[in-house]
Design a protein around this motif. Structure first.
Motif, mmCIF file in Angstrom:
data_model
loop_
_atom_site.group_PDB
_atom_site.id
_atom_site.type_symbol
_atom_site.label_atom_id
_atom_site.label_comp_id
_atom_site.label_asym_id
_atom_site.label_seq_id
_atom_site.Cartn_x
_atom_site.Cartn_y
_atom_site.Cartn_z
ATOM 1 N N HIS A 166 -8.971 9.060 -0.172
ATOM 2 C CA HIS A 166 -7.871 8.809 -1.109
ATOM 3 C C HIS A 166 -8.328 8.817 -2.565
ATOM 4 N N ARG A 168 1.648 6.908 -6.603
ATOM 5 C CA ARG A 168 0.538 7.799 -6.977
ATOM 6 C C ARG A 168 0.845 9.244 -6.596
ATOM 7 N N HIS A 169 1.561 9.439 -5.496
ATOM 8 C CA HIS A 169 1.972 10.799 -5.125
ATOM 9 C C HIS A 169 2.848 11.408 -6.220
ATOM 10 N N TRP A 229 0.835 -1.203 0.000
ATOM 11 C CA TRP A 229 0.000 0.000 0.000
ATOM 12 C C TRP A 229 0.866 1.247 0.000
ATOM 13 N N LEU A 239 1.327 10.557 4.277
ATOM 14 C CA LEU A 239 0.411 9.961 3.314
ATOM 15 C C LEU A 239 -0.933 9.602 3.928
ATOM 16 N N THR A 240 -0.956 9.345 5.233
ATOM 17 C CA THR A 240 -2.189 8.887 5.871
ATOM 18 C C THR A 240 -2.858 9.957 6.725
ATOM 19 N N ARG A 285 1.005 3.978 -2.923
ATOM 20 C CA ARG A 285 0.586 5.344 -2.582
ATOM 21 C C ARG A 285 1.686 6.349 -2.901
#
Length: 307
Positions: free
Chosen positions: A237, A119-120, A112, A277-278, A116
């Motif tokens: 997200h 994707r950033h 994950w 990220l979270t 992620r």
């Protein structure tokens, strides 16, 4: 580096070692030859005493790794697995973190985090590439079709050519303050924010009626992709996945290779921590944003975790 035609097995054979991946990453990070991150000097001493090579500037003696300053900085995961993840995310169908963890043989949390971070990097590519020329902007929604209150309002914009065909597309979530919650409608300030932030503002047409015929198939394709690949995506997200979809689509419309562009942006985008990220962000929370097999109730809202 045109690798889009390769099968996954052939790709793994080509990048079957840390050295092969490090060399490709070096070319992606410094396509015009090495430049010291500190003083921009072009010459270096190569140090091979670590898993990944170090490059020591001949001028200022600063040492840098091939992954320093990239999304991979600080990661203990092998470069071969990072490259496999990049390749799989460059495929037209993308890949979920649960499936990625199985294919590249890492934990779900690691898969994950890798996905992620990739994707950033794609979001950074999107920010510097506004819609230009003749642009059409339409409101759409994502979510459960039969309940208007369960839909996530979105804006889709497309640069259209002389044949009214899309040459570039963006799909964006509005700021929650720009949404009329009662009507599930994006107010004028939200539309104007899209125009200001994501277009050159020269020839923009905003529709409040029927979705443009060239953009309508894209709406259904992104909906099918989100639901079939991930069993749906929640609001927190969602934007990252919309940007991933548009990144691949736009390169396809330009007949440009996807993997090489994805690798480039992963090589020039600084990393983000798991905490970054979270962290929570302002999103429009709606009941039943999407439907899927892996979901749990949180109060009266449905939260998805299998992206």
């Amino acid at each position: 580096m045109f690798l889009d035609h390769l099968t996954f097995e052939a790709f793994c054979q080509q990048f079957n070692s840390e050295q092969a991946c490090a060399e490709a990453l070096f070319e992606a990070r410094w396509p015009d030859s090495f430049r010291c991150p500190t003083c921009r000097h072009p010459h270096f001493y190569l140090i091979r005493t670590r898993r990944l090579p170090l490059y020591e500037c001949r001028s200022c003696r600063h040492q840098t790794s091939v992954i320093a300053g990239t999304i991979m900085e600080g990661s203990p995961t092998l470069l071969t697995r990072w490259f496999q993840a990049m390749f799989l995310l460059s495929r037209p169908s993308g890949i979920s973190a649960s499936r990625l963890s199985q294919v590249i043989q890492v934990t779900y949390k690691t898969a994950w985090l890798i996905a992620r971070k990739i994707r950033h990097a794609l979001q950074q590519a999107d920010e510097g590439d506004p819609l230009t020329g003749v642009v059409r902007v339409d409101p759409i929604s994502y979510g459960y079709t039969y309940y208007s209150e369960a839909q996530q309002p979105l804006l889709i914009g497309g640069s259209l050519n002389e044949r009214d065909e899309p040459e570039q597309v963006k799909i964006k979530q509005p700021d929650p303050s720009h949404v009329n919650n009662a009507l599930r409608w994006i107010e004028k300030p939200g539309v104007q924010a899209f125009v200001n932030d994501h277009t050159d503002g020269e020839a923009v047409t905003v529709s409040r009626g029927k979705l443009h015929p060239a953009l309508n198939p894209i709406k259904w394709k992104v909906t099918a992709w989100l639901n079939n690949t991930f069993n749906g995506i929640g609001a927190k997200h969602l934007q990252a996945y919309l940007d991933e979809f548009c990144f691949r689509l736009n390169l396809k419309l330009r007949h440009a290779p996807v993997f090489s562009q994805l690798l480039h942006w992963c090589a020039v985008t600084p990393t983000l921590t798991y905490k970054d990220l979270t962290r929570s962000k302002s999103v429009l929370t709606v009941p039943w944003v999407v439907w899927g097999s892996k979901a749990k109730w949180k109060g009266k809202y449905l939260t998805l975790w299998n992206a």
